[in-house]
Motif scaffolding. Structure first.
Motif, PDB file in Angstrom:
ATOM      1  N   UNK A   4       0.818  -1.205   0.000  1.00  0.00           N
ATOM      2  CA  UNK A   4       0.000   0.000   0.000  1.00  0.00           C
ATOM      3  C   UNK A   4       0.857   1.262   0.000  1.00  0.00           C
ATOM      4  N   UNK A   5       1.780   1.354   0.943  1.00  0.00           N
ATOM      5  CA  UNK A   5       2.581   2.571   1.035  1.00  0.00           C
ATOM      6  C   UNK A   5       3.517   2.745  -0.159  1.00  0.00           C
ATOM      7  N   UNK A   6       4.003   1.661  -0.694  1.00  0.00           N
ATOM      8  CA  UNK A   6       4.895   1.755  -1.848  1.00  0.00           C
ATOM      9  C   UNK A   6       4.147   2.247  -3.083  1.00  0.00           C
ATOM     10  N   UNK A   7       2.948   1.732  -3.318  1.00  0.00           N
ATOM     11  CA  UNK A   7       2.213   2.208  -4.490  1.00  0.00           C
ATOM     12  C   UNK A   7       1.804   3.673  -4.347  1.00  0.00           C
ATOM     13  N   UNK A   8       1.462   4.076  -3.143  1.00  0.00           N
ATOM     14  CA  UNK A   8       1.101   5.482  -2.950  1.00  0.00           C
ATOM     15  C   UNK A   8       2.306   6.392  -3.220  1.00  0.00           C
ATOM     16  N   UNK A   9       3.464   5.999  -2.710  1.00  0.00           N
ATOM     17  CA  UNK A   9       4.659   6.813  -2.910  1.00  0.00           C
ATOM     18  C   UNK A   9       5.119   6.764  -4.366  1.00  0.00           C
TER      19      UNK A   9
END
Length: 118
Positions: free
Chosen positions: A104-109
């Motif tokens: 989740x956090x990787x795709x958002x970043x």
């Protein structure tokens, strides 16, 4: 767009988040070799995820639209869907929480890096 740079940064971010969550529960010195070995599958997952879920928004945009416009238009919806899917994965597979949180956090970043890259 400098995709190798975005993929490399995403791989490092996902690896850090993934292993911080795992190590925070119980650290054993035997885990250290797995940290380095995990970079390969994590980079493959990051590459596939970015190429098939994030990049189509930028590849198929209408002519004349800027990346910032695409970001403002589609990022909120992508975030909601991604969060719901990752939350569902956490509830179904509680042992895989580190995978879903890092995804989740990787795709958002990655969205931010792609837009700022131009």
């Amino acid at each position: 767009m400098n995709m190798p740079s975005v993929i490399l940064k995403s791989t490092v971010l996902a690896t850090c988040i993934f292993w911080i969550i795992i190590i925070s529960e119980n650290f054993q010195s035997g885990m250290i070799p797995f940290i380095f070995l995990s970079i390969i599958p994590i980079s493959i997952c990051c590459t596939i995820t970015i190429l098939f879920t994030v990049m189509p928004f930028f590849w198929f945009k209408s002519d004349g639209l800027r990346n910032e416009t695409v970001f403002k238009k589609y990022f909120p919806f992508y975030t909601i869907v991604s969060f719901c899917l990752c939350l569902y994965g956490v509830f179904e597979l509680t042992f895989a929480i580190s995978f879903f949180v890092s995804a989740f956090f990787t795709t958002m970043q990655s969205w931010v890096w792609i837009v700022k890259d131009n």
